[in-house]
Structures are given as C-alpha cells and as structure tokens.
Motif scaffolding. Structure first.
Motif, PDB file in Angstrom:
ATOM      1  N   PRO A  21       0.813  -1.231   0.000  1.00  0.00           N
ATOM      2  CA  PRO A  21       0.000   0.000   0.000  1.00  0.00           C
ATOM      3  C   PRO A  21       0.843   1.277   0.000  1.00  0.00           C
ATOM      4  O   PRO A  21       0.491   2.258  -0.668  1.00  0.00           O
ATOM      5  N   LEU A  22       1.947   1.278   0.708  1.00  0.00           N
ATOM      6  CA  LEU A  22       2.833   2.444   0.721  1.00  0.00           C
ATOM      7  C   LEU A  22       3.492   2.630  -0.644  1.00  0.00           C
ATOM      8  O   LEU A  22       3.712   3.762  -1.093  1.00  0.00           O
ATOM      9  N   ASP A  23       3.791   1.531  -1.320  1.00  0.00           N
ATOM     10  CA  ASP A  23       4.388   1.602  -2.647  1.00  0.00           C
ATOM     11  C   ASP A  23       3.404   2.187  -3.656  1.00  0.00           C
ATOM     12  O   ASP A  23       3.776   2.971  -4.524  1.00  0.00           O
ATOM     13  N   VAL A  24       2.131   1.811  -3.543  1.00  0.00           N
ATOM     14  CA  VAL A  24       1.092   2.372  -4.420  1.00  0.00           C
ATOM     15  C   VAL A  24       1.002   3.880  -4.221  1.00  0.00           C
ATOM     16  O   VAL A  24       0.948   4.650  -5.188  1.00  0.00           O
ATOM     17  N   LEU A  25       0.983   4.319  -2.966  1.00  0.00           N
ATOM     18  CA  LEU A  25       0.920   5.753  -2.683  1.00  0.00           C
ATOM     19  C   LEU A  25       2.112   6.487  -3.284  1.00  0.00           C
ATOM     20  O   LEU A  25       1.975   7.551  -3.886  1.00  0.00           O
ATOM     21  N   LYS A  26       3.303   5.913  -3.133  1.00  0.00           N
ATOM     22  CA  LYS A  26       4.508   6.542  -3.676  1.00  0.00           C
ATOM     23  C   LYS A  26       4.424   6.686  -5.192  1.00  0.00           C
ATOM     24  O   LYS A  26       4.736   7.740  -5.759  1.00  0.00           O
ATOM     25  N   THR A  27       3.960   5.630  -5.863  1.00  0.00           N
ATOM     26  CA  THR A  27       3.840   5.665  -7.322  1.00  0.00           C
ATOM     27  C   THR A  27       2.839   6.720  -7.764  1.00  0.00           C
ATOM     28  O   THR A  27       3.095   7.493  -8.703  1.00  0.00           O
ATOM     29  N   ARG A  28       1.686   6.792  -7.109  1.00  0.00           N
ATOM     30  CA  ARG A  28       0.655   7.770  -7.473  1.00  0.00           C
ATOM     31  C   ARG A  28       1.149   9.201  -7.269  1.00  0.00           C
ATOM     32  O   ARG A  28       0.867  10.087  -8.078  1.00  0.00           O
TER      33      ARG A  28
ATOM     34  N   PHE B 214      -3.508  -2.468  -3.217  1.00  0.00           N
ATOM     35  CA  PHE B 214      -2.785  -3.732  -3.410  1.00  0.00           C
ATOM     36  C   PHE B 214      -2.548  -4.025  -4.887  1.00  0.00           C
ATOM     37  O   PHE B 214      -2.212  -5.146  -5.253  1.00  0.00           O
ATOM     38  N   ALA B 215      -2.700  -2.972  -5.727  1.00  0.00           N
ATOM     39  CA  ALA B 215      -2.410  -3.127  -7.153  1.00  0.00           C
ATOM     40  C   ALA B 215      -0.928  -3.433  -7.335  1.00  0.00           C
ATOM     41  O   ALA B 215      -0.072  -2.804  -6.724  1.00  0.00           O
ATOM     42  N   GLY B 216      -0.635  -4.420  -8.162  1.00  0.00           N
ATOM     43  CA  GLY B 216       0.755  -4.759  -8.444  1.00  0.00           C
ATOM     44  C   GLY B 216       1.434  -5.571  -7.369  1.00  0.00           C
ATOM     45  O   GLY B 216       2.654  -5.755  -7.415  1.00  0.00           O
ATOM     46  N   ILE B 217       0.653  -6.094  -6.413  1.00  0.00           N
ATOM     47  CA  ILE B 217       1.296  -6.840  -5.314  1.00  0.00           C
ATOM     48  C   ILE B 217       1.990  -8.103  -5.821  1.00  0.00           C
ATOM     49  O   ILE B 217       3.058  -8.472  -5.340  1.00  0.00           O
ATOM     50  N   GLY B 218       1.393  -8.745  -6.849  1.00  0.00           N
ATOM     51  CA  GLY B 218       2.009  -9.957  -7.408  1.00  0.00           C
ATOM     52  C   GLY B 218       3.379  -9.686  -8.003  1.00  0.00           C
ATOM     53  O   GLY B 218       4.385 -10.287  -7.578  1.00  0.00           O
ATOM     54  N   PRO B 219       3.464  -8.763  -9.008  1.00  0.00           N
ATOM     55  CA  PRO B 219       4.787  -8.444  -9.562  1.00  0.00           C
ATOM     56  C   PRO B 219       5.750  -7.889  -8.523  1.00  0.00           C
ATOM     57  O   PRO B 219       6.946  -8.162  -8.559  1.00  0.00           O
ATOM     58  N   ARG B 220       5.222  -7.099  -7.571  1.00  0.00           N
ATOM     59  CA  ARG B 220       6.106  -6.518  -6.551  1.00  0.00           C
ATOM     60  C   ARG B 220       6.733  -7.599  -5.673  1.00  0.00           C
ATOM     61  O   ARG B 220       7.948  -7.598  -5.441  1.00  0.00           O
ATOM     62  N   VAL B 221       5.908  -8.540  -5.191  1.00  0.00           N
ATOM     63  CA  VAL B 221       6.434  -9.604  -4.342  1.00  0.00           C
ATOM     64  C   VAL B 221       7.383 -10.500  -5.136  1.00  0.00           C
ATOM     65  O   VAL B 221       8.463 -10.876  -4.655  1.00  0.00           O
ATOM     66  N   MET B 222       6.993 -10.838  -6.369  1.00  0.00           N
ATOM     67  CA  MET B 222       7.855 -11.686  -7.197  1.00  0.00           C
ATOM     68  C   MET B 222       9.170 -10.982  -7.507  1.00  0.00           C
ATOM     69  O   MET B 222      10.253 -11.569  -7.381  1.00  0.00           O
ATOM     70  N   TRP B 223       9.065  -9.710  -7.885  1.00  0.00           N
ATOM     71  CA  TRP B 223      10.248  -8.929  -8.239  1.00  0.00           C
ATOM     72  C   TRP B 223      11.192  -8.794  -7.053  1.00  0.00           C
ATOM     73  O   TRP B 223      12.403  -9.006  -7.167  1.00  0.00           O
ATOM     74  N   ILE B 224      10.652  -8.480  -5.867  1.00  0.00           N
ATOM     75  CA  ILE B 224      11.520  -8.255  -4.714  1.00  0.00           C
ATOM     76  C   ILE B 224      11.991  -9.572  -4.107  1.00  0.00           C
ATOM     77  O   ILE B 224      13.086  -9.645  -3.530  1.00  0.00           O
ATOM     78  N   SER B 225      11.207 -10.641  -4.236  1.00  0.00           N
ATOM     79  CA  SER B 225      11.682 -11.952  -3.770  1.00  0.00           C
ATOM     80  C   SER B 225      12.888 -12.398  -4.599  1.00  0.00           C
ATOM     81  O   SER B 225      13.923 -12.811  -4.052  1.00  0.00           O
ATOM     82  N   ILE B 226      12.741 -12.314  -5.915  1.00  0.00           N
ATOM     83  CA  ILE B 226      13.877 -12.647  -6.791  1.00  0.00           C
ATOM     84  C   ILE B 226      15.000 -11.636  -6.572  1.00  0.00           C
ATOM     85  O   ILE B 226      16.177 -11.981  -6.464  1.00  0.00           O
ATOM     86  N   GLY B 227      14.594 -10.356  -6.480  1.00  0.00           N
ATOM     87  CA  GLY B 227      15.582  -9.298  -6.289  1.00  0.00           C
ATOM     88  C   GLY B 227      16.327  -9.423  -4.981  1.00  0.00           C
ATOM     89  O   GLY B 227      17.526  -9.142  -4.909  1.00  0.00           O
ATOM     90  N   GLY B 228      15.613  -9.840  -3.924  1.00  0.00           N
ATOM     91  CA  GLY B 228      16.276 -10.021  -2.629  1.00  0.00           C
ATOM     92  C   GLY B 228      17.367 -11.068  -2.705  1.00  0.00           C
ATOM     93  O   GLY B 228      18.446 -10.905  -2.120  1.00  0.00           O
TER      94      GLY B 228
END
Length: 295
Positions: free
Chosen positions: A219-226, A253-267
């Motif tokens: 949710p904080l990431d969505v706010l930052k993007t907007r 919670f828009a983009g939560i799937g790509p965000r979690v996948m991206w940061i899991s792989i990225g982590g």
C-alpha cells in the motif's frame, strides 16, 4: 558463536554498487509492469506489455550510487552500534546482534540512499508509465526546462517529489527485511555451527525477507507511485483519500504480485550478489595484506 565482523567501508561501498546495478538491470521489466499496474491511468494506457525497458537510463544512473550509499551507511552504523552497544551473549559460545541494531542501521542506510534514489525514481517511473515518449532523458529535460518558470527550488522540489512517501515506504520495508535477513543468517550459522558468510544462504534468506517485506508495504508503494506520477504536486494524504473515496481499498494492493515476485527474486540477487562481492573482496584484501606482511 560470534557473528562475522562487518566489511570495511570500501568493501561495502563497492559491493553495494555491484549488487544494486545487478538486480536493477535484471529485474527492470518486472518493476515496469508493477509501475503500470499502479498508474492512475491504468495498465494498458501506461503501455501494457510494450516497451518494458522504458526508463532504464535513469535506473542505470541511480542504481550503483544508491545501493553503495545504503550498504556503506548500513555497515558503518552497525559497526558503530556494535562497538558502543556490544551484543549480549545468548549462550556461552554465541552472541547475537540485537534487532534494533539492524533496524536503525537499515533505516539510516535507506535515508542516505534516497538522496540518489528519489530523483532517479521520479524520472524512471514517468518514463515507465509512457510519459515523455517513454524516455528517461526527455522526462529529465522536461523537469529541468521548468527552471524559467518555477526556479531552482521548484526544479529541486519536482525532482524530489515523493521524498516523504518514499522514506515512509522504504524505512518500514527495510526495518522488516534486514533484521529478518540478518536473523535468518544467524540462525543458519548456529544450525551449521560455522562463522562464515554463506552465499547460497544469504541469497535464500534475502528472498524470503524481501518477499515478506514487499507484501506488507505494498500500500505504501502504491501511494509513492501515485504521488510521483500525478500531473500536479499533491500531498500523500490527498492521494490516499482520493483513492479511498473513488475505489476503496483495492487499489492499494495493485501490483502486489509483480512486486512480491520482483523483490523476492531481487532479494536473492541483491543480497546474494552483495554477499558474493563482500566475500570476494575480503579474500582479496586478506591475500594482499598477507603479501605485504611478508615483504
């Protein structure tokens, strides 16, 4: 069993720069898809699956220095806290660094990194969302061109639009990710009865910690993007209330799937490559010091 000592400043600086560049280049397409899912104009209006490398120019500019600032600050603060507030022994042969050491160190590291990250994020996300023909250079020139009307302070504010919400997003994220990462590494060392820094374990635990922190802070990431994509400067509170009034809680919670996948792989890539670089540079430094002592 004691934790390994923190790497020297130069090692943390170079390792962080390598890790940041590696992960941002490899996972840039997923970051683009996440940004478009969170865009107020909608996924397909922002470009859909086309031009997923838009904005990579600003990413290349900001990745190395941002990550270098983070890790050099993180490791230096951890070292300072360890010397002035020593870890308490948890057993006769083992000491564990308190979680607040990692929390404070990571928080200060993120604030330092955001000095570089926020301007490059503003430019990158506008390009990713299809603004200015998807060009980082054009997005940056558009901001600089406003100097004649809004002055230097106005240009500065535009480049650092979203500073507050970025800090609000990054600090909780890193307060979750790094103590969990460090805690898992300590658990792994205790389980295997060794003191080294394992590359595979560091990557695996980085993936787990990153995915968990990413989900919680979406949710904080969505706010930052907007905030960064808005055509006019808006406060975080206004953006949040507008979303709630018009669409309810779902957009948070828009983009939560790509965000979690991206940061899991990225982590895994980010913290794994950082650990690899630290291990490599540390071994190289020890060999060099050994040769000098012989001479």
């Amino acid at each position: 069993m004691s934790e390994p000592p923190p790497p020297p400043f130069n090692t943390a600086l170079l390792s962080g720069a390598l890790a940041g560049t590696t992960v941002d280049l490899l996972l840039f397409p997923l970051d683009t898809l996440k940004t478009r899912l969170q865009s107020p104009t909608g996924f397909f209006s922002s470009g859909g699956f086309r031009g997923i490398y838009r904005g990579i120019g600003s990413c290349l500019v900001g990745s190395a220095p941002g990550a270098a600032f983070f890790f050099s600050t993180y490791e230096h603060t951890k070292s300072f806290l360890s010397h002035n507030f020593p870890p308490l022994p948890t057993s006769p042969n083992q000491t564990t660094t308190p979680a607040y050491h990692h929390m404070l160190s990571a928080s200060l590291g993120e604030i330092a990194a955001c000095a570089v990250r926020v301007p490059t994020e503003v430019v990158k996300q506008r390009a990713q969302a299809g603004h200015h023909n998807g060009s980082s250079a054009q997005a940056f020139r558009h901001i600089i061109a406003q100097y004649s009307t809004i002055g230097l302070s106005g240009v500065w504010k535009e480049l650092y639009r979203g500073w507050t919400i970025t800090i609000i997003r990054e600090v909780p994220f890193t307060v979750l990710q790094f103590p969990l990462w460090e805690g898992l590494k300590s658990w792994g060392r205790a389980r295997k009865q060794r003191t080294g820094r394992g590359l595979f374990e560091s990557a695996l635990y980085g993936s787990v910690a990153g995915g968990f922190a990413a989900a919680v802070t979406t949710p904080l990431d969505v706010l930052k993007t907007r905030v960064m994509l808005s055509t006019e400067k808006q406060s975080m509170f206004k953006v949040m209330t507008d979303i709630l009034r018009e669409n309810g809680i779902r957009p948070f919670f828009a983009g939560i799937g790509p965000r979690v996948m991206w940061i899991s792989i990225g982590g895994a890539i980010f913290l794994g490559s950082y650990q690899w670089a630290v291990n490599t540079l540390s071994v190289g430094g020890e060999k060099k010091r050994g040769k000098e002592s012989v001479l």
